[in-house]
Motif scaffolding. Structure first.
Motif, short mmCIF file in Angstrom:
data_model
loop_
_atom_site.label_atom_id
_atom_site.label_comp_id
_atom_site.label_asym_id
_atom_site.label_seq_id
_atom_site.Cartn_x
_atom_site.Cartn_y
_atom_site.Cartn_z
N ARG A 95 0.87 -1.37 0.11
CA ARG A 95 0.04 -0.11 0.11
C ARG A 95 0.86 1.12 0.00
O ARG A 95 0.65 2.25 -0.86
CB ARG A 95 -0.89 -0.12 1.15
N ARG A 96 1.94 1.15 0.78
CA ARG A 96 2.69 2.28 0.90
C ARG A 96 3.37 2.65 -0.63
O ARG A 96 3.57 3.76 -1.08
CB ARG A 96 3.77 2.34 1.96
N ALA A 97 3.92 1.71 -1.20
CA ALA A 97 4.63 1.78 -2.62
C ALA A 97 3.53 2.37 -3.46
O ALA A 97 3.97 2.88 -4.32
CB ALA A 97 5.09 0.29 -3.10
N LEU A 98 2.18 1.93 -3.40
CA LEU A 98 1.22 2.27 -4.27
C LEU A 98 1.00 3.63 -4.18
O LEU A 98 0.10 4.45 -5.14
CB LEU A 98 0.24 1.34 -4.17
N GLU A 99 1.25 4.38 -2.94
CA GLU A 99 0.79 5.69 -2.81
C GLU A 99 0.97 6.87 -3.95
O GLU A 99 2.17 6.95 -4.32
CB GLU A 99 1.30 6.36 -1.54
N GLY A 100 -0.11 7.18 -4.42
CA GLY A 100 0.10 8.26 -5.32
C GLY A 100 0.19 7.72 -6.96
O GLY A 100 0.22 8.68 -7.95
N TYR A 101 0.34 6.53 -6.81
CA TYR A 101 0.50 5.94 -8.35
C TYR A 101 -1.01 5.83 -9.15
O TYR A 101 -1.77 5.29 -8.43
CB TYR A 101 0.89 4.43 -8.20
N ARG A 102 -1.00 6.34 -10.23
CA ARG A 102 -2.18 6.66 -10.89
C ARG A 102 -2.32 5.74 -12.18
O ARG A 102 -3.66 5.87 -12.62
CB ARG A 102 -2.19 8.08 -11.39
N GLY A 103 -1.41 4.84 -12.56
CA GLY A 103 -1.61 4.17 -13.63
C GLY A 103 -2.89 2.78 -13.25
O GLY A 103 -2.96 2.67 -12.16
N PRO A 104 -2.88 2.22 -14.24
CA PRO A 104 -3.98 1.17 -13.94
C PRO A 104 -3.24 -0.07 -13.13
O PRO A 104 -2.25 -0.49 -13.77
CB PRO A 104 -4.63 0.48 -15.37
N HIS A 105 -3.78 -0.58 -12.13
CA HIS A 105 -2.90 -1.45 -11.38
C HIS A 105 -4.08 -2.27 -10.37
O HIS A 105 -5.18 -1.78 -10.08
CB HIS A 105 -2.12 -0.83 -10.50
N ALA A 106 -3.60 -3.23 -9.99
CA ALA A 106 -4.38 -4.13 -8.92
C ALA A 106 -3.67 -5.00 -8.12
O ALA A 106 -2.38 -5.42 -8.68
CB ALA A 106 -5.49 -4.86 -9.57
N ILE A 107 -3.62 -5.34 -7.00
CA ILE A 107 -3.09 -6.47 -6.18
C ILE A 107 -3.76 -7.68 -6.23
O ILE A 107 -5.15 -7.73 -6.63
CB ILE A 107 -2.96 -6.16 -4.63
N MET A 108 -3.29 -8.71 -6.09
CA MET A 108 -3.88 -10.08 -5.99
C MET A 108 -3.07 -11.00 -5.33
O MET A 108 -1.88 -10.86 -4.99
CB MET A 108 -4.11 -10.61 -7.31
N SER A 109 -3.84 -12.20 -4.80
CA SER A 109 -3.16 -13.03 -4.11
C SER A 109 -3.66 -14.61 -3.99
O SER A 109 -5.07 -14.27 -4.14
CB SER A 109 -2.77 -12.73 -2.58
N PHE A 110 -3.20 -15.55 -3.82
CA PHE A 110 -3.95 -16.87 -3.56
C PHE A 110 -4.43 -16.81 -2.13
O PHE A 110 -5.49 -17.53 -1.89
CB PHE A 110 -2.98 -17.94 -3.55
N ASP A 111 -3.88 -15.89 -1.10
CA ASP A 111 -4.34 -15.90 0.07
C ASP A 111 -5.51 -14.67 0.30
O ASP A 111 -5.46 -13.62 0.19
CB ASP A 111 -3.04 -15.08 1.09
N PRO A 112 -6.73 -15.46 0.58
CA PRO A 112 -7.88 -14.49 0.82
C PRO A 112 -7.77 -13.38 1.79
O PRO A 112 -8.30 -12.34 1.81
CB PRO A 112 -9.16 -15.24 0.94
N ARG A 113 -6.70 -13.84 2.71
CA ARG A 113 -6.58 -12.63 3.97
C ARG A 113 -6.10 -11.30 3.27
O ARG A 113 -6.39 -10.42 3.92
CB ARG A 113 -5.72 -12.83 4.84
N VAL A 114 -5.26 -11.49 2.07
CA VAL A 114 -4.84 -10.09 1.59
C VAL A 114 -6.01 -9.40 0.87
O VAL A 114 -6.11 -8.42 1.09
CB VAL A 114 -3.67 -10.83 0.42
N GLY A 115 -6.80 -10.10 0.37
CA GLY A 115 -7.85 -9.34 -0.55
C GLY A 115 -8.63 -8.61 0.86
O GLY A 115 -9.12 -7.54 0.54
N SER A 116 -9.10 -9.37 1.92
CA SER A 116 -9.79 -8.84 2.78
C SER A 116 -9.25 -7.57 3.44
O SER A 116 -9.65 -6.69 3.93
CB SER A 116 -9.83 -10.07 4.12
N TRP A 117 -7.64 -7.77 3.67
CA TRP A 117 -7.08 -6.54 4.35
C TRP A 117 -6.97 -5.34 3.50
O TRP A 117 -7.46 -4.31 4.02
CB TRP A 117 -5.38 -6.97 4.39
N PHE A 118 -6.89 -5.58 2.09
CA PHE A 118 -7.03 -4.36 1.19
C PHE A 118 -8.61 -3.81 1.35
O PHE A 118 -8.81 -2.51 0.93
CB PHE A 118 -6.53 -4.87 -0.13
#
Length: 257
Positions: A144-167
């Motif tokens: 999240r910190r690395a993505l701060e201010g980034y405006r291009g099309p992007h998404a995070i993903m993971s096998f771990d559903p805890r990651v999606g839940s956190w975001f």
């Protein structure tokens, strides 16, 4: 249990995203760990430059350094991809940034450096690596910190559903995906588990194992408006399968064409 009974719960607990969140994903093509090969290591600045030059989106992997920085690297160990050995998470970002990737002069990049390199020219999918018994907040926060201010099309993903839940809770504006494989998990328990993980992760898209397509679960989510990317497309035959059953291939080698 009749799994059709879970469909209303899918709509309630993991609603389909607004088109504005991931409308850039359907029709895109993603280079799996960059366009690597022929002296361009996977997840390297050179592989990302090659993808960007050809107009391909980029899929990359992220691990956490010992000083809580998001570093672009697939494995939990350094051994396969560098001349170093041991876990990646015991090295600092400065130490990792000095390690050369085997077969090149590229070094392990930080996620922020990769985002600066891409600069919004092509979309990027950031796969967050995790282990089941390891907490995920620290690596999620690093991303999240690395993505701060980034405006291009992007998404995070993971096998771990805890990651999606956190975001979903702490960075709800960041599009999120759930990576899915049905390998060794096709029985009833696995089919129920996929719904449970969907409800926990609340994804805006799925990234599905191409070996499992066509899939009833993937098709049902796609039908109700959740886009499906698919990995890893490595041949012409798999490209055709992806075209029929998914919205975006994540490809490498012969799958790039």
């Amino acid at each position: 249990m009749r799994l059709s009974l879970l469909t209303p719960l899918d709509r309630w607990l993991a609603p389909a995203p607004r088109v504005s969140r991931v409308g850039w994903l359907p029709g895109a093509r993603f280079a799996h760990r960059g366009l690597h090969g022929d002296g361009l290591p996977e997840n390297s600045p050179s592989a990302f430059a090659a993808a960007k030059a050809r107009g391909w989106g980029i899929e990359c992997d992220v691990q956490k350094s010992s000083d809580d920085q998001a570093m672009v690297f697939h494995d939990f160990e350094l051994d396969r991809l560098t001349a170093e050995q041991g876990p990646i998470n015991v090295r600092s970002s400065a130490q990792l940034g000095a390690i050369m990737l085997s077969g090149s002069t590229d070094t392990i990049p930080s996620l922020r450096a990769v985002l600066d390199q891409i600069s919004g020219a092509v979309p990027i999918l950031i796969e967050i690596k995790s282990k089941r018994k390891r907490p995920v907040p620290a690596i999620c926060l690093a991303v999240r910190r690395a993505l701060e201010g980034y405006r291009g099309p992007h998404a995070i993903m993971s096998f771990d559903p805890r990651v999606g839940s956190w975001f979903a809770r702490h960075a709800p504006l960041t599009p999120r995906g759930l990576v899915v494989t049905e390998e060794n998990d096709k029985a009833l328990v696995g089919r129920i588990r996929r719904h449970l993980w969907l409800w926990l992760a609340k994804p805006d898209f799925l990234a599905y194992d191409i070996r499992d397509l066509p899939s009833r679960f993937a098709a049902s989510q796609r039908k109700r408006g959740i886009p499906v990317a698919t990995w890893t497309v490595r041949s012409t035959e798999l490209r055709e399968r992806a075209a029929h059953h998914a919205d975006a291939p994540i490809a490498e080698g012969a799958g790039v064409g």
